[in-house]
Design an enzyme around this catalytic site. Sequence first.
Site, PDB file in Angstrom:
ATOM      1  CG  HIS A   1     -49.278  -8.809 -17.054  1.00 58.18           C
ATOM      2  ND1 HIS A   1     -49.149  -9.296 -15.770  1.00 58.18           N
ATOM      3  CD2 HIS A   1     -48.280  -9.381 -17.774  1.00 58.18           C
ATOM      4  CE1 HIS A   1     -48.110 -10.118 -15.710  1.00 58.18           C
ATOM      5  NE2 HIS A   1     -47.562 -10.187 -16.916  1.00 58.18           N
TER       6      HIS A   1
ATOM      7  CB  THR B   1     -43.917  -6.133 -18.937  1.00 60.82           C
ATOM      8  OG1 THR B   1     -43.246  -6.865 -19.966  1.00 60.82           O
ATOM      9  CG2 THR B   1     -43.324  -6.481 -17.590  1.00 60.82           C
TER      10      THR B   1
ATOM     11  CD  GLU C   1     -38.375  -7.416 -17.924  1.00 59.99           C
ATOM     12  OE1 GLU C   1     -38.850  -7.294 -16.771  1.00 59.99           O
ATOM     13  OE2 GLU C   1     -37.165  -7.610 -18.145  1.00 59.99           O
TER      14      GLU C   1
ATOM     15  CG  HIS D   1     -46.983 -12.587 -21.296  1.00 59.85           C
ATOM     16  ND1 HIS D   1     -46.556 -13.790 -20.764  1.00 59.85           N
ATOM     17  CD2 HIS D   1     -47.165 -11.765 -20.238  1.00 59.85           C
ATOM     18  CE1 HIS D   1     -46.482 -13.687 -19.450  1.00 59.85           C
ATOM     19  NE2 HIS D   1     -46.846 -12.459 -19.105  1.00 59.85           N
TER      20      HIS D   1
ATOM     21  NE  ARG E   1     -42.519 -16.854 -15.926  1.00 62.29           N
ATOM     22  CZ  ARG E   1     -42.688 -15.565 -16.198  1.00 62.29           C
ATOM     23  NH1 ARG E   1     -42.417 -14.654 -15.286  1.00 62.29           N
ATOM     24  NH2 ARG E   1     -43.161 -15.172 -17.375  1.00 62.29           N
ATOM     25  CG  ASP E   2     -46.158 -13.974 -15.347  1.00 58.94           C
ATOM     26  OD1 ASP E   2     -45.644 -13.386 -14.386  1.00 58.94           O
ATOM     27  OD2 ASP E   2     -46.472 -13.401 -16.401  1.00 58.94           O
TER      28      ASP E   2
ATOM     29  CE1 TYR F   1     -42.831 -14.074 -21.861  1.00 56.69           C
ATOM     30  CE2 TYR F   1     -41.248 -15.652 -20.984  1.00 56.69           C
ATOM     31  CZ  TYR F   1     -42.555 -15.250 -21.169  1.00 56.69           C
ATOM     32  OH  TYR F   1     -43.580 -15.999 -20.668  1.00 56.69           O
TER      33      TYR F   1
END
Length: 506
Positions: free
Chosen positions: A207, A177, A144, A205, A14-15, A142
């Site tokens: 990045h 994000t 975001e 999560h 997905r990501d 989530y």
Amino acid sequence: MSKRKIEIMDTTLRDGEQTSSVSFSASEKLTIAKLLLEELKVDRIEIASARVSEGEFQAVKNITDWASSHNYLDKVEVLSFVDQGVSINWMIEAGAKVQNLLTKGSLNHLIHQLKKTPNQHFIEVSKVIEQAQQQGIETNVYLEDWSNGMRNSKAYVYEFLEFLSTQPIKRIMLPDTLGVLTPKESFDFVKEIKDKYPNLHFDFHAHNDYDLGVANVMAALKAGADGLHLTVNGMGERAGNAPMSSTIAVINDFMPRITIGVNEKMLFTVSKLVENFSGVMIPANKPIIGANVFTQTAGIHADGDNKKNLYFSDLMPERFGRTRQYALGKASGKANIQKNLQQLGLQLNDEDLKKVTQRIIELGDKKQVVTKEDLPYIISDVLDRTYEEKVKVNSYVLTHSKGLKPSTTVSLTIEEETFEANAQGDGQFDAFMNAIRNVFKNRKITLPNLVDYAVRIPPGSRSDALCETIITWKQPEKEFKTRGLDSDQTVSAIKATEKMLNIIIN
């Protein structure tokens, strides 16, 4: 000492698929999903965004059909949206049973993107959660832009968390994000939330925009995060997500109070498959999975490995289904070469080893790395020199132009006397041979006939591989072969010819 079990959710499909220019086919997605769950043994996989395309729908349907028949359906998750049930209906048709509902984790996003108040957003979110529950779909949420929410609108984040604590959801997912957090912020923000809501499950999560993804993951785990979202090869939008391989190694080696179910021995296999399917190449120096990370180049390191493994660490290649390599090039010493010979089952005496070492150093000046597969050719080339070198090809110019015959000008020394000659031919090597014949004709020496010309490179090599040319020569009384070795095919043939000239002179 009790250990804390952490969930690992893979979001490569997905990501990770949001990596620029990457799009997996339905069959590729199914293959990767099977490997992630059955071989790598991650706890969950996020496989798609709802309502993206017909192809995405079919990919999800294929995976859920397989997962349902193998008791994995509760481990398969789909990103969904606050869209009055459109995503829920899409998931029902696709056979998915777990939604990861995308909501707004910062007041900035809520006001400027949705143009709604917190209360309006919470009401809409609760309706989606209720619809999912009625359809037997489990919900994770989530937040975001949560990282910026904690920085700039913390009161809103806590208002949202307080609301979510009343909802029938399983996990709250905290994404950085835009990849802007530092390790200290990751720790502080997650700890603050876990202290306030110790009974809620929180995923982190990360990045990787500042290359802090793994560091932030470590900080979040120390702060009490219950789960992590990772991608194979660190794939993802912009600079990607926290990479699966490095994160798993770090947890296993530096976080003894945490336990995970991931099978690290399969990390390399899965990484290479994703590399092939995505077309995004793994950098050679990428930790754990890069081509060079278990390769010793300096001879002193190979020597140290022979003496009580002085250059070994806990990061052993066998853990990841790999083997240690010893590069061959201008930095090589005898220890590097001996390690490669051992792997090939070959042995050389000290004198021959010294000759081979010198030849590899010479080649390394032109070709940075000589492969293990090149080594038998190099040995053959070096140990083939059983003659006194009386003929030396000093220099040559080979020309090949469209519409003109190839030609060669060559300079060579025969027993300390230098000659030059020029000739044309049907090809560059034929022109070279004609020039050589002109020189030897004047010395009343007839060259043998070329009866066979074979070129080969080591199996699995690239276009810059060392090239071995084996030429069979015929004289009235005998046949013999000579070999030449170079990264250029024509040059390797010239070297084989130089050997022939020395044999007939001697």
